[in-house]
Design an enzyme around this catalytic site. Structure first.
Site, short mmCIF file in Angstrom:
data_model
loop_
_atom_site.label_atom_id
_atom_site.label_comp_id
_atom_site.label_asym_id
_atom_site.label_seq_id
_atom_site.Cartn_x
_atom_site.Cartn_y
_atom_site.Cartn_z
N GLU A 22 -4.66 3.61 6.17
CA GLU A 22 -4.42 3.42 4.74
C GLU A 22 -5.07 4.56 3.95
O GLU A 22 -4.56 5.02 2.94
CB GLU A 22 -5.02 2.07 4.29
CG GLU A 22 -4.89 1.84 2.80
CD GLU A 22 -5.73 0.70 2.25
OE1 GLU A 22 -5.58 -0.43 2.71
OE2 GLU A 22 -6.54 0.97 1.33
N SER A 71 -10.58 -0.92 3.46
CA SER A 71 -9.81 -1.02 4.70
C SER A 71 -9.37 0.37 5.14
O SER A 71 -8.72 1.07 4.36
CB SER A 71 -8.55 -1.87 4.50
OG SER A 71 -8.87 -3.16 4.06
N ARG A 90 0.83 -1.22 0.00
CA ARG A 90 0.00 0.00 0.00
C ARG A 90 0.86 1.27 0.00
O ARG A 90 0.55 2.26 0.64
CB ARG A 90 -0.94 0.02 1.22
CG ARG A 90 -1.93 -1.13 1.30
CD ARG A 90 -2.96 -1.11 0.17
NE ARG A 90 -4.02 -2.07 0.38
CZ ARG A 90 -3.99 -3.34 -0.02
NH1 ARG A 90 -2.94 -3.81 -0.67
NH2 ARG A 90 -5.02 -4.14 0.21
P1 FAD Z 1 -9.04 8.58 -4.92
O1 FAD Z 1 -9.69 8.20 -3.64
O2 FAD Z 1 -9.74 9.54 -5.78
O3 FAD Z 1 -7.57 9.11 -4.62
C1 FAD Z 1 -6.71 8.42 -3.74
C2 FAD Z 1 -5.40 9.22 -3.63
O4 FAD Z 1 -4.73 9.23 -4.87
C3 FAD Z 1 -5.63 10.69 -3.27
O5 FAD Z 1 -4.54 11.11 -2.48
C4 FAD Z 1 -5.60 11.39 -4.62
O6 FAD Z 1 -5.20 12.75 -4.53
C5 FAD Z 1 -4.59 10.56 -5.39
N1 FAD Z 1 -4.85 10.47 -6.84
C6 FAD Z 1 -5.94 9.92 -7.42
N2 FAD Z 1 -5.80 9.93 -8.76
C7 FAD Z 1 -4.61 10.51 -9.02
C8 FAD Z 1 -3.89 10.83 -10.23
N3 FAD Z 1 -4.38 10.55 -11.43
N4 FAD Z 1 -2.68 11.41 -10.12
C9 FAD Z 1 -2.16 11.72 -8.91
N5 FAD Z 1 -2.79 11.45 -7.74
C10 FAD Z 1 -4.00 10.85 -7.80
N6 FAD Z 1 -7.72 -0.84 -2.19
C11 FAD Z 1 -6.89 -1.90 -2.35
O7 FAD Z 1 -5.69 -1.74 -2.55
N7 FAD Z 1 -7.36 -3.19 -2.31
C12 FAD Z 1 -8.66 -3.47 -2.10
O8 FAD Z 1 -9.04 -4.63 -2.07
C13 FAD Z 1 -9.56 -2.38 -1.94
N8 FAD Z 1 -10.87 -2.61 -1.69
C14 FAD Z 1 -11.72 -1.56 -1.52
C15 FAD Z 1 -13.07 -1.83 -1.29
C16 FAD Z 1 -13.99 -0.81 -1.11
C17 FAD Z 1 -15.45 -1.13 -0.88
C18 FAD Z 1 -13.54 0.55 -1.19
C19 FAD Z 1 -14.52 1.67 -1.05
C20 FAD Z 1 -12.19 0.83 -1.40
C21 FAD Z 1 -11.27 -0.23 -1.56
N9 FAD Z 1 -9.89 0.01 -1.79
C22 FAD Z 1 -9.04 -1.05 -1.98
C23 FAD Z 1 -9.35 1.38 -1.79
C24 FAD Z 1 -9.50 2.11 -3.14
O9 FAD Z 1 -10.47 1.49 -3.95
C25 FAD Z 1 -8.20 2.15 -3.91
O10 FAD Z 1 -7.19 2.78 -3.17
C26 FAD Z 1 -8.33 2.90 -5.25
O11 FAD Z 1 -7.18 2.73 -6.02
C27 FAD Z 1 -8.61 4.38 -5.08
O12 FAD Z 1 -8.91 4.92 -6.36
P2 FAD Z 1 -9.66 6.30 -6.53
O13 FAD Z 1 -9.65 6.64 -7.96
O14 FAD Z 1 -10.97 6.25 -5.88
O15 FAD Z 1 -8.68 7.27 -5.74
N1 EPU Z 2 -10.52 -10.78 10.46
C1 EPU Z 2 -11.18 -10.86 11.66
N2 EPU Z 2 -12.22 -9.99 11.88
C2 EPU Z 2 -12.62 -9.09 10.96
C3 EPU Z 2 -11.93 -9.01 9.72
C4 EPU Z 2 -10.88 -9.86 9.49
O1 EPU Z 2 -10.86 -11.65 12.50
O2 EPU Z 2 -13.59 -8.35 11.25
C5 EPU Z 2 -9.38 -11.70 10.19
C6 EPU Z 2 -9.83 -13.06 9.68
O3 EPU Z 2 -9.09 -14.04 10.34
C7 EPU Z 2 -9.41 -13.08 8.24
C8 EPU Z 2 -8.22 -12.13 8.23
O4 EPU Z 2 -8.52 -11.16 9.24
O5 EPU Z 2 -9.07 -14.34 7.82
C9 EPU Z 2 -8.01 -11.42 6.91
O6 EPU Z 2 -9.23 -10.81 6.52
P1 EPU Z 2 -9.58 -10.54 4.98
O7 EPU Z 2 -9.28 -11.73 4.15
O8 EPU Z 2 -10.95 -9.95 4.92
O9 EPU Z 2 -8.52 -9.46 4.56
P2 EPU Z 2 -7.97 -8.16 5.27
O10 EPU Z 2 -6.59 -8.42 5.74
O11 EPU Z 2 -8.94 -7.65 6.28
C10 EPU Z 2 -6.86 -7.26 3.10
C11 EPU Z 2 -6.77 -5.96 2.39
C12 EPU Z 2 -7.99 -5.74 1.54
C13 EPU Z 2 -8.09 -6.87 0.52
C14 EPU Z 2 -8.18 -8.20 1.26
C15 EPU Z 2 -8.12 -9.37 0.32
C16 EPU Z 2 -5.37 -4.48 3.69
C17 EPU Z 2 -5.31 -3.30 4.60
N3 EPU Z 2 -6.59 -4.87 3.33
O12 EPU Z 2 -7.95 -7.16 4.02
O13 EPU Z 2 -7.85 -4.51 0.84
O14 EPU Z 2 -9.22 -6.70 -0.31
O15 EPU Z 2 -7.05 -8.33 2.16
O16 EPU Z 2 -6.84 -9.50 -0.20
O17 EPU Z 2 -4.34 -5.01 3.31
C18 EPU Z 2 -8.25 -2.17 1.01
O18 EPU Z 2 -7.03 -2.02 0.96
O19 EPU Z 2 -9.06 -1.20 1.07
C19 EPU Z 2 -8.80 -3.52 1.02
C20 EPU Z 2 -10.10 -3.78 1.14
#
Ligand code: FAD
Ligand code: EPU
Length: 335
Positions: free
Chosen positions: A331, A235, A161
């Site tokens: 994050e 997250s 990240r």
């Molecule tokens: P924004 O929120 O618009 O911007 C994020 C940051 O990047 C800000 O600081 C912004 O200024 C900057 N930025 C954006 N675009 C540009 C650009 N073109 N040039 C320079 N700076 C820029 N993330 C994960 O890694 N893994 C996941 O599994 C994951 N799951 C998610 C699930 C949910 C339900 C939600 C709501 C979010 C999740 N995220 C996850 C976080 C998010 O989706 C990602 O970080 C995504 O890449 C953000 O994209 P955005 O366009 O919305 O960025």
């Molecule tokens: N867990 C709990 N309680 C909870 C949630 C999780 O006990 O309420 C424990 C469980 O044991 C589970 C483990 O945590 O097995 C891992 O949980 P999960 O697989 O849901 O993944 P995570 O570590 O919570 C990360 C990323 C996610 C990504 C998933 C799948 C980060 C900060 N988050 O979540 O990314 O989608 O793995 O790879 O690394 C994001 O970055 O926004 C994001 C959603």
């Protein structure tokens, strides 16, 4: 391009926080961006899908919404396709486009909200894959020098990240487009246990990138709240890493603690588990809360302010610190 004043950002952030930008403009071409930047705005931020930001107050500057569109196959060799996507493309639609064309490598990253331009910002990752695994290069525009710069994978210094754009180059570049190097022969990654279980449930016999994408979509939909229904940014915290020694000590007191080895002698702890153990899962105060199915996700049930969500995150950090001696790091980008 239209410059708007006192503009509500509520539809532009997935937390649904009701704040205003002093100025707001969208750009659909690089020339438009250049002409806005020629006006030398003092304070500015680039916004994509707003799915990784928490606005805690009105934004006293210019918010530029990136709407650069386009996807092109720029070259191919024996093993790879090189696919360039412009920053304003929706990430999940881009992933689906690649899957439909049999460009392999992004399938595990299905259904992540946001835009292509933000994908390298924090090296988005899920289900055993991070974009650094398939990243080729990106083009970015330097806000002050007004130059175009190409970054390869090493230049971006990707980490968990993390990238240079979140650290030393914060707010210095606008990412314009990203080129991914995608495989002609898929290398399936089903190392994340839940994917294998889901594929079994789906009774998949012939593994494919399409099937993996579907499995990921099912898993994600079952536990992550849909921002269209409940405001959130995924997250809220990173999973903290601790030395193996520290993990062993924690295990003696908390035998069920969840951790995964990463690199040499380091363990990544499941922050969701730590937060749940502190009693926050399902907690709600006013409209700010901790999601009932995934404790790592903070939510806005309707009218929470960014400050209330931030305050809740502070309380969570303190209680995890007190109970486990582990410091959680956010994050989400706090604005
Ligand atoms: P924004 O929120 O618009 O911007 C994020 C940051 O990047 C800000 O600081 C912004 O200024 C900057 N930025 C954006 N675009 C540009 C650009 N073109 N040039 C320079 N700076 C820029 N993330 C994960 O890694 N893994 C996941 O599994 C994951 N799951 C998610 C699930 C949910 C339900 C939600 C709501 C979010 C999740 N995220 C996850 C976080 C998010 O989706 C990602 O970080 C995504 O890449 C953000 O994209 P955005 O366009 O919305 O960025
Ligand atoms: N867990 C709990 N309680 C909870 C949630 C999780 O006990 O309420 C424990 C469980 O044991 C589970 C483990 O945590 O097995 C891992 O949980 P999960 O697989 O849901 O993944 P995570 O570590 O919570 C990360 C990323 C996610 C990504 C998933 C799948 C980060 C900060 N988050 O979540 O990314 O989608 O793995 O790879 O690394 C994001 O970055 O926004 C994001 C959603």
């Amino acid at each position: 391009m239209q410059l708007r004043d006192n503009f509500s950002l509520q539809p532009f952030n997935t937390f649904g926080i009701d704040v205003k930008a002093k100025h707001f403009a969208a750009f659909t071409a690089v020339q438009e961006l250049q002409s806005i930047l020629a006006l030398q705005p003092e304070t500015l931020m680039i916004l994509g899908g707003g799915s990784n930001v928490l606005f805690t107050k009105d934004y006293d500057g210019l918010v530029l919404h990136n709407e650069l569109k386009g996807i092109e196959l720029v070259k191919e060799d024996k093993d790879y396709y090189y696919v360039k996507a412009w920053a304003g493309e929706n990430w999940h639609q881009f992933v689906q486009y690649c899957i439909a064309n049999n460009y392999a490598g992004l399938e595990n990253l299905s259904l992540i909200p946001g835009c292509v331009g933000a994908s390298p910002m924090q090296n988005i990752g899920a289900y055993g894959v991070e974009i650094k695994d398939v990243f080729y290069e990106l083009e970015a525009y330097h806000i002050h020098d007004k130059t175009l710069v190409t970054f390869n994978r090493e230049d971006c210094a990707f980490g968990y990240r993390e990238s240079v754009f979140k650290r030393q180059y914060k707010n210095q570049f606008v990412i314009l487009n990203v080129t991914y190097r995608l495989s002609k022969q898929p290398h399936y990654n089903i190392s994340y246990g839940a994917i294998e279980q889901e594929l079994e449930k789906m009774a998949v016999t012939d593994l494919s990138i399409q099937a993996i994408s579907q499995a990921v979509i099912h898993i994600r939909s079952s536990k992550l709240p849909d921002p269209k229904e409940i405001g959130n940014a995924g997250s809220f915290f990173k999973n903290p890493q601790v030395p193996a020694e520290v993990f062993k000590q924690l295990q003696t007191v908390h035998p069920a603690i969840v951790g995964y080895p990463v690199g040499d002698n380091e363990i990544k702890l499941a922050a969701g588990w730590l937060i749940e153990q502190c009693g926050w899962k399902g907690y709600r105060k006013g409209d700010a809360g901790c999601h009932a199915k995934q404790a790592l996700v903070l939510v806005n049930y309707g009218h929470a302010t960014g400050d209330e969500i931030y305050h809740l995150s502070e309380e969570i950090i303190q209680s995890v610190q007190q109970k486990f001696g582990v410091t959680l790091e956010r994050e989400v980008n706090i604005v």
